[in-house]
Design an enzyme around this catalytic site. Structure first.
Site: not given
Ligand code: UD1
Length: 421
Positions: A22-23, A118, A123, A308, A400
């Site tokens: 999915k991701n 979320c 996030r 996850d 989902r």
């Molecule tokens: C992706 C995955 C999700 C998984 C996560 C971590 C998808 C669609 N989703 O989510 O299933 O749980 O990776 O492996 O691929 N953060 C910030 N600022 C930002 C972006 C992130 O502070 O601009 C923080 C987030 O709050 C979190 C950490 O960084 O604490 C990691 O998040 P991130 O790796 O970005 O997760 P997603 O890409 O949203």
């Protein structure tokens, strides 16, 4: 609303096919926005999140055809007529922010609604925005939208992520393929989904090196072409199904599973006494003993233990012999499954980002509620090991991210049914 009823009935035997990730697919689909030529994704999972991304791309004027029952997605952005991603769609799914980088790179402007809160923590998307700013974009946050402009086009830059972000790495990786000059991303995410995206972009003509390491170098090109790309196997679905025989006993072969996708998780399972072997067709997981041993977990970016799979592993620890400490380091507030598992007789104490789980000999079925995608599947896994009936409501969270989960688990002997409501 539908619910899922699971009745614990002992060891599982059989095989479960693992779907495309999915991701990975959610990052690959927006790559269509980078090119006029068609992009075909094979091995796509059939999930509601994929339909949400389809709706988002269509709202921009892209064409998305789901072929062969949805396993093949034929995408084309030759007639895009909008660079605005509306709140109505974005609010449903955070990954919608992944259209920002490609739109900005190709059209020099984009408006994307902020995803909003979320269930598993704040996030934010600040890293996505900061990295694109380093490439010359101007960001203006107004009316709940990011208004992004790069009047002279994006230019290559050296950007070091202050913390590892999967989504921000994907967004900027896509944007950098069409930027002027070279972009170097430091402290980039190393997840298999990043590697998969880089491979697809390279098939489209992008110049990328270093994916899968923490430094990715991208030399911008003028245009990208079309490609056909198979979506990598879903390591989270794989890990979830690996836990089914671990928790219920028995032996299950997860077809299409690859050890390199789940090494740290498989090592952890081995520590609990569960056997994991790579076979020609996938990964075979066997639990011979009566109960697994408790094992501590700290969630980390890849190649560490994935956040996850934390909820699902907690379900296993609920019946383990001993006490396990699970530390969640990626997301705040990601223990919403703990009170639900407690309703099934689990002994869990949560303090901030740490959960202490003391295994019990037997869980008991109970009515429980899904709070997010991975939390909901952890309750199904717990139900497989529980005495009596577990009734899971709010299963839209589950849909989902898991394709035909009842059918797949039934295929190896589980008693699980969806009740239409
Ligand atoms: C992706 C995955 C999700 C998984 C996560 C971590 C998808 C669609 N989703 O989510 O299933 O749980 O990776 O492996 O691929 N953060 C910030 N600022 C930002 C972006 C992130 O502070 O601009 C923080 C987030 O709050 C979190 C950490 O960084 O604490 C990691 O998040 P991130 O790796 O970005 O997760 P997603 O890409 O949203």
């Amino acid at each position: 609303m539908d619910s899922i009823v699971v009745t614990g009935n002992g060891p599982l035997q059989g095989e479960i096919p693992v779907a495309g990730a999915k991701n990975a697919c959610l990052a690959l689909m927006p790559a269509t926005l980078l090119s006029d030529a068609p992009l075909t994704l094979t091995n796509a999972p059939r999930l509601s999140d994929i339909r949400t991304m389809t709706a988002l791309l269509e709202s921009l004027g892209a064409e998305v055809a789901a072929l062969q029952g949805g396993q093949v997605l034929a995408l084309s952005s030759h007639a895009l007529d909008s660079q605005r991603a509306d709140y109505d769609i974005v609010r449903k799914m955070r990954a919608s922010i992944l259209v920002l980088g490609p739109l900005l790179a190709r059209y020099g402007h984009a408006e994307v609604s902020l995803p909003g809160g979320c269930a598993i923590g704040a996030r934010p998307v600040d890293l996505h925005l900061r990295a694109l700013e380093a490439m010359g974009a101007e960001m203006d946050l107004r009316d709940g939208y990011v208004h992004a402009r790069a009047p002279g086009g994006l230019r290559g830059a050296i950007f070091e992520f202050p913390l590892v972000s999967v989504g921000a790495t994907e967004n900027v990786l896509m944007a950098a393929t069409l930027a002027r000059g070279t972009t170097v991303l430091k402290n980039a995410a190393r997840e298999p989904e990043i590697v998969d995206l880089a491979q697809c972009l390279r098939r489209m003509g992008a110049q990328i090196e270093g994916e899968g390491t923490s430094t990715i170098t991208i030399d911008g090109v003028d245009t990208l072409g079309g490609a056909t790309h198979p979506v990598v196997a879903d390591r989270i679905e794989l890990g979830t199904f690996m836990l089914a025989p671990a928790i219920a006993g028995g032996s299950v072969e997860c077809l299409g599973g690859r050890m390199d996708l789940v090494q740290s998780f498989a090592d952890k399972l081995a520590e609990t006494g569960v056997e994991v072997v790579q076979t020609e067709r996938g990964l075979r997981v066997t639990r011979t003993g009566d109960r697994v041993r408790a094992a501590n977990v700290v969630t980390e970016p890849f190649p560490g233990f994935p956040t996850d799979l934390q909820a699902q592993f907690m379900a296993l620890m609920c019946t383990a012999d001993g006490t396990a400490v699970l530390e969640e380091r990626i997301f705040e507030n990601r223990f919403m499954h703990a009170p639900e598992l407690t309703r099934m007789g689990a002994r869990i104490e949560v303090h901030g980002g740490t959960a202490k789980v003391t295994g019990v000999a037997r869980l008991r079925g109970a009515p429980v509620m899904a709070t997010d995608l991975r939390a909901s599947v952890s309750l199904i896994l717990a139900g497989l090991a529980a005495e009596g009936e577990t009734v899971l409501s709010r299963v839209y969270h589950l849909d989902r991210g898991y394709e035909r989960i009842e059918e797949k688990l039934r295929g190896c002997g589980a008693r699980i049914e969806r009740v239409k409501g």
